[in-house]
Design an enzyme around this catalytic site. Structure first.
Site, PDB file in Angstrom:
ATOM      1  N   LYS A 172      -7.782   3.445  17.541  1.00 25.57           N
ATOM      2  CA  LYS A 172      -8.836   3.709  16.557  1.00 25.57           C
ATOM      3  C   LYS A 172      -8.383   3.159  15.203  1.00 25.57           C
ATOM      4  CE  LYS A 172     -10.495   6.922  13.247  1.00 25.57           C
ATOM      5  NZ  LYS A 172     -10.603   5.794  12.373  1.00 25.57           N
ATOM      6  N   GLU A 247       3.784   8.310  10.609  1.00 31.42           N
ATOM      7  CA  GLU A 247       4.261   7.569   9.431  1.00 31.42           C
ATOM      8  C   GLU A 247       3.317   7.946   8.308  1.00 31.42           C
ATOM      9  OE1 GLU A 247       4.339   5.327   6.483  1.00 31.42           O
ATOM     10  OE2 GLU A 247       3.626   3.708   7.788  1.00 31.42           O
ATOM     11  N   CYS A 281       2.512   2.470   1.221  1.00 26.32           N
ATOM     12  CA  CYS A 281       3.218   3.747   1.338  1.00 26.32           C
ATOM     13  C   CYS A 281       4.666   3.639   0.890  1.00 26.32           C
ATOM     14  CB  CYS A 281       3.137   4.263   2.773  1.00 26.32           C
ATOM     15  SG  CYS A 281       3.696   3.084   4.012  1.00 26.32           S
ATOM     16  N   GLU A 377       1.663  11.026  -4.450  1.00 22.39           N
ATOM     17  CA  GLU A 377       1.408   9.645  -4.053  1.00 22.39           C
ATOM     18  C   GLU A 377       0.051   9.221  -4.595  1.00 22.39           C
ATOM     19  OE1 GLU A 377       1.988   6.929  -0.111  1.00 22.39           O
ATOM     20  OE2 GLU A 377       0.857   8.786   0.149  1.00 22.39           O
TER      21      GLU A 377
END
Length: 469
Positions: A172, A247, A281, A377
């Protein structure tokens, strides 16, 4: 702009119509126009894909290594032939400047897939421990749920490893940047992969993602994305004791020691923080600088940031494209608006193109290590600069994060290496060490569970069995 519409799903080695007629529009974040659509998959589509993957598993898992490697080699060649189209599609659906799209968004996953084709062709390792023969076997059917920021690389990091390990996959892609995954399915068709080993179901996270995460016949879920979604996937998989590989987020520190090459460390650090418009990231979004060079570093970072040209991703002069969506742009602007640190470049009042989801490259100095800027973040072109007085203080600040995905250290080799060893993070670059697509990649703490890329990534998708004789 030529519309890009995909109306079918890749399941069981064929293009099949989805269960629903609903479609998901794909927006160009530079023009703010919808230029394509993909099917909005359903739980029924996931069921069909899982059944195809389950049926294909015995044949693929038991295929001789040389044949499995040859199949992935064909897939690699078919994907590499589409490199220019991959870069173009990523430029359209994500806004990555074309030069970066060619090198990273297309070039990196093609390189990674070549490595997995080689690994697949090698016989699996066996070892003897006393009277036990230890062998490696596939996990089974893998559900791969991938993010929007590196829409093909993150797919290949999972799909390439899983297929090389003898698993079959239900993929997906992100609903924000799904089109490039369809190019992979096109390559799979051209490569004549065995039917059912790779299945593609586009759709939303709450529908398709949830169906994959909770599906009783999926043996492992591999996810890249936000920590919050990673938690939800872990809970769904835990209910049936399925394996997960995650992750997740990052808030990486770029530590510039007193004896570092300051100009190189700052310029490379700014470039890393702003790569893919900061939507990375591993971005070094916290620049830690020894106070002996702090003021010079701040001035240099501000000047470097000001040199980034914003604009059309297909204009060779553009160095910084738009953010992926209006939602992401507004989220990043919110962090800038709330910041209490000293603004030295960019900010909300800096000029940006009239159309597109842009945020100017922004640098803050004198950032409190415990503040929102230094802890959250942001996922945009925002850099925080923090001072320190000693190596011990630098390590303490760098490790003051719930994340631990990446980082960097600059200084004399032995000193920098000593600091790198003390950082609680899955990867550290020393003095500009290049990213290695065959080395293990993954995080400590809330940055994830497990590793991707290379032999370590392949091992994530294998079980270990002891046979006593």
């Amino acid at each position: 702009m030529t519309p890009v519409h995909r109306d079918e799903l890749w399941i069981g080695g064929a293009w099949v119509p989805p269960e629903s007629s609903e479609r998901i529009g794909v927006e160009n974040p530079y023009t703010e126009e919808v230029f394509g659509h993909v099917p909005a998959g359903t739980a029924e589509d996931v069921n069909l894909a899982v059944s195809a993957a389950r049926a294909a598993l015995p044949g693929w898992a038991n295929l001789p290594a040389a044949e499995r490697g040859a199949a992935l080699g064909r897939l690699h060649r078919a994907l590499a032939a589409r490199a220019d189209e991959i870069a173009r599609i990523v430029g359209l659906e994500l806004g990555t400047p074309l030069k970066i799209a060619k090198a990273v968004q297309a070039g990196l996953p093609i390189t990674v897939l070549a490595g997995y084709a080689e690994l697949a062709a090698q016989p699996w390792a066996e070892e003897t421990i006393g009277n036990s023969l230890v062998v490696h076997e596939p996990v089974g059917v893998i559900g791969a749920i991938t993010p929007w920021n590196y829409p093909l690389h993150q797919v290949i990091a999972k799909v390439g490893a899983a297929l090389a390990a003898g698993d079959t996959v239900v993929l997906k892609p992100s609903e924000m940047t799904p089109l490039v995954a369809f190019l992979l399915a096109d390559a799979a068709a051209e490569a004549d992969l065995p039917p059912g080993i790779l299945n593609l179901v586009s759709g939303t996270g709450p529908v398709v993602g949830a169906a994959i995460a909770g599906h009783p016949d999926i043996d492992m879920v591999s996810f890249t994305g936000s920590t919050a979604t990673g938690r939800a996937i872990s809970h769904a998989a835990a209910d049936r004791v399925a394996r997960v590989s995650l992750e997740l987020g990052g808030k990486s520190a770029n530590v510039i020691l007193e004896d570092a090459d300051l100009v190189k460390a700052v310029k490379v650090g700014v470039g890393n923080a702003f790569l893919n418009s900061g939507q990375t990231c591993t971005a070094w979004t916290r620049m830690l600088v020894h106070r002996a060079h702090y003021d010079e570093a701040v001035e240099l970072a501000a000047k470097t940031a000001a040199g980034y040209t914003l604009g059309d991703p297909f204009d060779p002069a553009t160095r910084l494209g738009p953010l992926a969506s209006a939602v992401q742009r507004d989220r990043v602007r919110g962090f800038i608006e709330r910041a209490s640190a000293r603004l030295v470049a960019g900010g909300l009042d800096a000029p940006v193109p009239a159309t597109g989801h842009f945020v100017a490259p922004t640098v803050f100095a004198d950032v409190d290590p415990d503040s929102e800027l230094a802890q959250e973040e942001i996922f945009g072109p925002v850099l925080s600069i923090i001072g320190f007085d000693s190596d011990d203080e630098a390590v303490a600040i760098a490790n003051n994060s719930r994340y631990g995905l990446a980082g960097a250290v600059w200084g004399s080799d032995e000193r920098a290496l000593a600091v790198a060893r003390r950082l609680r993070t899955g990867a550290v670059d020393v003095n500009g060490g290049a990213f290695n697509p065959f080395a293990p990649f993954g995080g400590y703490k809330q940055s994830g569970i497990g590793r991707e890329l290379g032999a370590y990534g392949l091992a994530e998708f294998q079980q270990v069995k002891a046979i006593q004789r």
